[in-house]
Design a protein around this motif. Structure first.
Motif, PDB file in Angstrom:
ATOM      1  N   CYS A 237       0.232 -24.526  -8.995  1.00  0.00           N
ATOM      2  CA  CYS A 237       1.006 -24.653  -7.758  1.00  0.00           C
ATOM      3  C   CYS A 237       2.481 -24.747  -8.112  1.00  0.00           C
ATOM      4  O   CYS A 237       3.030 -25.836  -8.220  1.00  0.00           O
ATOM      5  CB  CYS A 237       0.568 -25.891  -6.985  1.00  0.00           C
ATOM      6  N   SER A 238       3.128 -23.648  -8.328  1.00  0.00           N
ATOM      7  CA  SER A 238       4.491 -23.633  -8.819  1.00  0.00           C
ATOM      8  C   SER A 238       5.440 -24.234  -7.805  1.00  0.00           C
ATOM      9  O   SER A 238       5.328 -24.013  -6.605  1.00  0.00           O
ATOM     10  CB  SER A 238       4.921 -22.197  -9.136  1.00  0.00           C
ATOM     11  N   ALA A 239       6.399 -24.989  -8.325  1.00  0.00           N
ATOM     12  CA  ALA A 239       7.383 -25.613  -7.455  1.00  0.00           C
ATOM     13  C   ALA A 239       8.389 -24.585  -7.000  1.00  0.00           C
ATOM     14  O   ALA A 239       8.685 -23.614  -7.702  1.00  0.00           O
ATOM     15  CB  ALA A 239       8.089 -26.727  -8.218  1.00  0.00           C
ATOM     16  N   PRO A 240       8.949 -24.789  -5.811  1.00  0.00           N
ATOM     17  CA  PRO A 240       9.923 -23.828  -5.315  1.00  0.00           C
ATOM     18  C   PRO A 240      11.257 -23.961  -6.013  1.00  0.00           C
ATOM     19  O   PRO A 240      11.695 -25.040  -6.356  1.00  0.00           O
ATOM     20  CB  PRO A 240      10.052 -24.218  -3.826  1.00  0.00           C
ATOM     21  N   GLY A 241      11.894 -22.860  -6.235  1.00  0.00           N
ATOM     22  CA  GLY A 241      13.256 -22.892  -6.741  1.00  0.00           C
ATOM     23  C   GLY A 241      13.322 -23.121  -8.232  1.00  0.00           C
ATOM     24  O   GLY A 241      12.343 -23.258  -8.926  1.00  0.00           O
ATOM     25  N   SER A 242      14.539 -23.163  -8.738  1.00  0.00           N
ATOM     26  CA  SER A 242      14.785 -23.392 -10.162  1.00  0.00           C
ATOM     27  C   SER A 242      15.255 -24.805 -10.375  1.00  0.00           C
ATOM     28  O   SER A 242      16.014 -25.356  -9.603  1.00  0.00           O
ATOM     29  CB  SER A 242      15.839 -22.412 -10.668  1.00  0.00           C
ATOM     30  N   GLY A 243      14.791 -25.413 -11.479  1.00  0.00           N
ATOM     31  CA  GLY A 243      15.181 -26.783 -11.765  1.00  0.00           C
ATOM     32  C   GLY A 243      16.345 -26.881 -12.712  1.00  0.00           C
ATOM     33  O   GLY A 243      16.802 -27.973 -13.000  1.00  0.00           O
ATOM     34  N   SER A 244      16.849 -25.823 -13.285  1.00  0.00           N
ATOM     35  CA  SER A 244      17.968 -25.899 -14.205  1.00  0.00           C
ATOM     36  C   SER A 244      19.268 -25.960 -13.427  1.00  0.00           C
ATOM     37  O   SER A 244      19.401 -25.450 -12.333  1.00  0.00           O
ATOM     38  CB  SER A 244      17.962 -24.694 -15.152  1.00  0.00           C
ATOM     39  N   ALA A 245      20.255 -26.580 -14.043  1.00  0.00           N
ATOM     40  CA  ALA A 245      21.492 -26.844 -13.325  1.00  0.00           C
ATOM     41  C   ALA A 245      22.167 -25.569 -12.843  1.00  0.00           C
ATOM     42  O   ALA A 245      22.757 -25.529 -11.776  1.00  0.00           O
ATOM     43  CB  ALA A 245      22.436 -27.639 -14.229  1.00  0.00           C
ATOM     44  N   SER A 246      22.086 -24.507 -13.635  1.00  0.00           N
ATOM     45  CA  SER A 246      22.756 -23.278 -13.235  1.00  0.00           C
ATOM     46  C   SER A 246      21.781 -22.178 -12.864  1.00  0.00           C
ATOM     47  O   SER A 246      22.185 -21.053 -12.621  1.00  0.00           O
ATOM     48  CB  SER A 246      23.647 -22.793 -14.389  1.00  0.00           C
ATOM     49  N   GLY A 247      20.481 -22.504 -12.857  1.00  0.00           N
ATOM     50  CA  GLY A 247      19.484 -21.508 -12.543  1.00  0.00           C
ATOM     51  C   GLY A 247      19.024 -20.724 -13.741  1.00  0.00           C
ATOM     52  O   GLY A 247      18.214 -19.823 -13.628  1.00  0.00           O
ATOM     53  N   SER A 248      19.562 -21.034 -14.925  1.00  0.00           N
ATOM     54  CA  SER A 248      19.178 -20.319 -16.138  1.00  0.00           C
ATOM     55  C   SER A 248      18.047 -21.030 -16.847  1.00  0.00           C
ATOM     56  O   SER A 248      18.102 -22.243 -17.021  1.00  0.00           O
ATOM     57  CB  SER A 248      20.383 -20.224 -17.090  1.00  0.00           C
ATOM     58  N   PRO A 249      17.010 -20.292 -17.280  1.00  0.00           N
ATOM     59  CA  PRO A 249      15.918 -20.914 -18.001  1.00  0.00           C
ATOM     60  C   PRO A 249      16.387 -21.638 -19.248  1.00  0.00           C
ATOM     61  O   PRO A 249      15.796 -22.626 -19.665  1.00  0.00           O
ATOM     62  CB  PRO A 249      15.003 -19.726 -18.359  1.00  0.00           C
ATOM     63  N   ASP A 250      17.467 -21.156 -19.881  1.00  0.00           N
ATOM     64  CA  ASP A 250      17.927 -21.754 -21.117  1.00  0.00           C
ATOM     65  C   ASP A 250      18.448 -23.171 -20.922  1.00  0.00           C
ATOM     66  O   ASP A 250      18.539 -23.947 -21.870  1.00  0.00           O
ATOM     67  CB  ASP A 250      19.043 -20.893 -21.736  1.00  0.00           C
ATOM     68  N   ASP A 251      18.816 -23.524 -19.689  1.00  0.00           N
ATOM     69  CA  ASP A 251      19.338 -24.858 -19.437  1.00  0.00           C
ATOM     70  C   ASP A 251      18.277 -25.927 -19.642  1.00  0.00           C
ATOM     71  O   ASP A 251      18.594 -27.102 -19.755  1.00  0.00           O
ATOM     72  CB  ASP A 251      19.886 -24.953 -18.008  1.00  0.00           C
ATOM     73  N   ALA A 252      17.008 -25.542 -19.650  1.00  0.00           N
ATOM     74  CA  ALA A 252      15.930 -26.509 -19.825  1.00  0.00           C
ATOM     75  C   ALA A 252      15.711 -26.862 -21.291  1.00  0.00           C
ATOM     76  O   ALA A 252      14.906 -27.721 -21.599  1.00  0.00           O
ATOM     77  CB  ALA A 252      14.632 -25.971 -19.228  1.00  0.00           C
ATOM     78  N   THR A 253      16.428 -26.193 -22.211  1.00  0.00           N
ATOM     79  CA  THR A 253      16.310 -26.485 -23.635  1.00  0.00           C
ATOM     80  C   THR A 253      17.658 -26.961 -24.158  1.00  0.00           C
ATOM     81  O   THR A 253      18.618 -26.183 -24.216  1.00  0.00           O
ATOM     82  CB  THR A 253      15.881 -25.230 -24.420  1.00  0.00           C
ATOM     83  N   PRO A 254      17.781 -28.225 -24.541  1.00  0.00           N
ATOM     84  CA  PRO A 254      19.057 -28.720 -25.067  1.00  0.00           C
ATOM     85  C   PRO A 254      19.473 -27.948 -26.315  1.00  0.00           C
ATOM     86  O   PRO A 254      18.653 -27.654 -27.185  1.00  0.00           O
ATOM     87  CB  PRO A 254      18.757 -30.179 -25.403  1.00  0.00           C
ATOM     88  N   THR A 255      20.749 -27.610 -26.400  1.00  0.00           N
ATOM     89  CA  THR A 255      21.260 -26.902 -27.576  1.00  0.00           C
ATOM     90  C   THR A 255      21.694 -27.878 -28.662  1.00  0.00           C
ATOM     91  O   THR A 255      21.818 -27.508 -29.826  1.00  0.00           O
ATOM     92  CB  THR A 255      22.440 -26.008 -27.186  1.00  0.00           C
ATOM     93  N   ALA A 256      21.921 -29.134 -28.275  1.00  0.00           N
ATOM     94  CA  ALA A 256      22.297 -30.178 -29.229  1.00  0.00           C
ATOM     95  C   ALA A 256      21.773 -31.505 -28.703  1.00  0.00           C
ATOM     96  O   ALA A 256      21.710 -31.719 -27.496  1.00  0.00           O
ATOM     97  CB  ALA A 256      23.803 -30.227 -29.410  1.00  0.00           C
ATOM     98  N   VAL A 257      21.391 -32.385 -29.607  1.00  0.00           N
ATOM     99  CA  VAL A 257      20.881 -33.687 -29.191  1.00  0.00           C
ATOM    100  C   VAL A 257      21.609 -34.785 -29.944  1.00  0.00           C
ATOM    101  O   VAL A 257      22.116 -34.577 -31.045  1.00  0.00           O
ATOM    102  CB  VAL A 257      19.360 -33.806 -29.440  1.00  0.00           C
TER     103      VAL A 257
END
Length: 467
Positions: free
Chosen positions: A40-60
């Motif tokens: 049951c996929s949720a509506p819309g995008s959860g990333s801040a800018s709509g990019s899938p890459d935003d869901a993966t931190p580039t630095a921690v």
């Protein structure tokens, strides 16, 4: 709502305490199995800018314990007491980071969670019901960078992390989206201490064959070896343990997680079914077991009507208090001497970080805290089993010690063997229904093991096709 329409582990007790426990146990099991079909996929995008890459931190940044921050944990009401305990323990260790619970009614939690995750005021920490949908819509953070930084894959058994991994739309492998410590119920063999002494059981059986020897002695003395309910298909607890023994935990998990190309119709599954049939024919169950429901089985066990009872440690919350001290528990013995222990559990210390969280590093520190002894103590206090140290260095199951000690040891033994799996009933609603029916037919002698396994495999394959 947090409870899902499968008999295990959601259907596990009675009363308010049982409902609270069932809610927390259901969160991972449902998210790791049924959603593969439901999706049951949720509506819309959860990333801040709509990019899938935003869901993966580039630095921690792991050095955030002294940096002021406020985390929001989105909690279902049934988990509130438990999760507040975790939050309090975390804040005691990291006083500059505040954790606030945002509580939602149990029956609303799963419905509103996708919308909450997609909003501009998304919480930091959640327990998603639909893990696949959350990943698909970029609502959840890819935790691989944090896994590498904190070493969670070395701290937590792989079988406990598997329900939080997703690859190519399948749960069980790939990138980590749900993590934390390892805590949940121990599903094993409860025993009546007086009856165990009467049949001469002085140690925990080390194999299925030794276990059968004890049951044969009980039967010879007029003691019913196994108390069970099968009006509701809860012989399924025992059947699932046998599947774990003879198939292996990983192969059973592959079925539950819908790994492409796997089949339930295997020699291991047939052997497990043959073993259950042998116990039925030997008279190890009450003759009217198909007419007995869960509540009645609880009464029979606490009333001294049988030696063994295959259930989860959730029963300690609802079982007759006058029976306290008169029973114990140990993990299901492996099929062969020195073999791996296997058992079903739900990792109730697993959380996800929202893709839109503004405090991902602090939230990851909270997840890392859940791997510590302090967090394990909170889990144990709330009636769960939890790893309190290195899972590879644990004692052997014993008939001595307190019930809590036995639960902890049993859980640790399974963890050390990397033997955590899930319930076959969680594969799909259709399999849940068919399994109950087939177990009743097996008890009544109207189906043979090979035919039962083929029927379940056909039901499983049809469910996948229609999803």
């Amino acid at each position: 709502m947090l409870e899902h329409p499968t008999p295990s582990p959601a259907r596990t007790g009675t009363g308010a305490a049982g409902r609270r426990l069932r809610a927390s146990l259901a969160a991972i099991a449902a998210g790791s199995a049924l959603v593969t079909l439901a999706a049951c996929s949720a509506p819309g995008s959860g990333s801040a800018s709509g990019s899938p890459d935003d869901a993966t931190p580039t630095a921690v940044n792991t050095a955030v314990g002294d940096t002021p921050a406020t985390l929001t944990l989105f909690s279902a009401a049934g988990l509130q007491t438990y999760e507040q305990g975790l939050a309090d323990a975390f804040m005691a260790k990291y006083p500059k980071i505040k954790v606030k619970l945002r509580v939602e009614a149990d029956n609303n939690y799963n419905t509103v969670l996708p919308r909450v995750l997609a909003s501009d005021s998304a919480p930091d920490l959640v327990q998603p019901f639909d893990l696949l949908g959350g990943v698909k819509d970029h609502l959840l953070t890819n935790l691989d960078p944090y896994d590498k930084a904190y070493g969670w894959s070395e701290k937590v058994p792989a079988s406990a992390l598997a329900p939080g991994r997703v690859a190519m739309g399948v749960i069980g492998g790939g990138s980590l989206y749900q993590a934390g410590g390892s805590a949940g119920p121990l599903v094993g063999v409860f025993y009546n201490k007086d009856l165990a002494a009467k049949v001469g059981m002085k140690t925990v059986p080390s194999t299925v064959a030794e276990f059968e020897t004890v049951m044969a002695k009980a039967k010879k003395q007029g003691i019913t070896p196994i108390v069970a309910s099968n009006q509701d298909g809860l012989i399924g607890h025992l059947y699932n343990l046998l599947l774990g023994d003879y198939m292996g935990a990983q192969k059973l998990s592959d079925i539950v997680y819908h790994k492409p190309g796997v089949s339930l119709d295997t020699p291991g599954a047939v052997k497990a079914t043959e073993t259950l049939q042998k116990w039925i024919k030997a008279g190890y169950f009450a003759s009217d077991v198909n007419a007995i429901n869960q509540e009645a089985s609880y009464g029979q066990f606490t009333g001294g009507k049988g030696l063994f009872f295959f259930q989860g440690s959730w029963i300690t919350q609802t079982i007759d208090k006058t029976f306290k001290g008169k029973y114990g528990v140990f993990p299901m013995p492996p099929a062969t001497e020195g073999g791996a222990h296997a058992g079903m559990t739900s990792n109730t210390l697993a959380f996800s970080i929202a893709a839109r969280s503004k405090n991902k590093d602090a939230a990851a520190l909270f997840l890392d805290f859940l791997t510590t002894p302090e967090a394990a103590k909170v889990a144990v206090k709330n009636g769960y089993a939890a790893l309190t140290g290195d899972a590879k260095s644990t004692g052997k199951p014993s008939l001595s010690g307190s019930l809590t000690d036995q639960i902890q040891t049993g859980y640790a033994v399974i963890a050390a063997d990397n033997g955590f799996d899930s319930w076959l009933q969680n594969v799909a609603p259709e399999v849940n229904t068919k399994l109950t029916q087939q177990l009743q037919l097996l008890v009544s002698g109207k189906v043979e093991p090979a035919g039962m396994v083929k029927t379940l495999q056909t039901t499983y394959a049809d469910a996948l096709k229609s999803s």
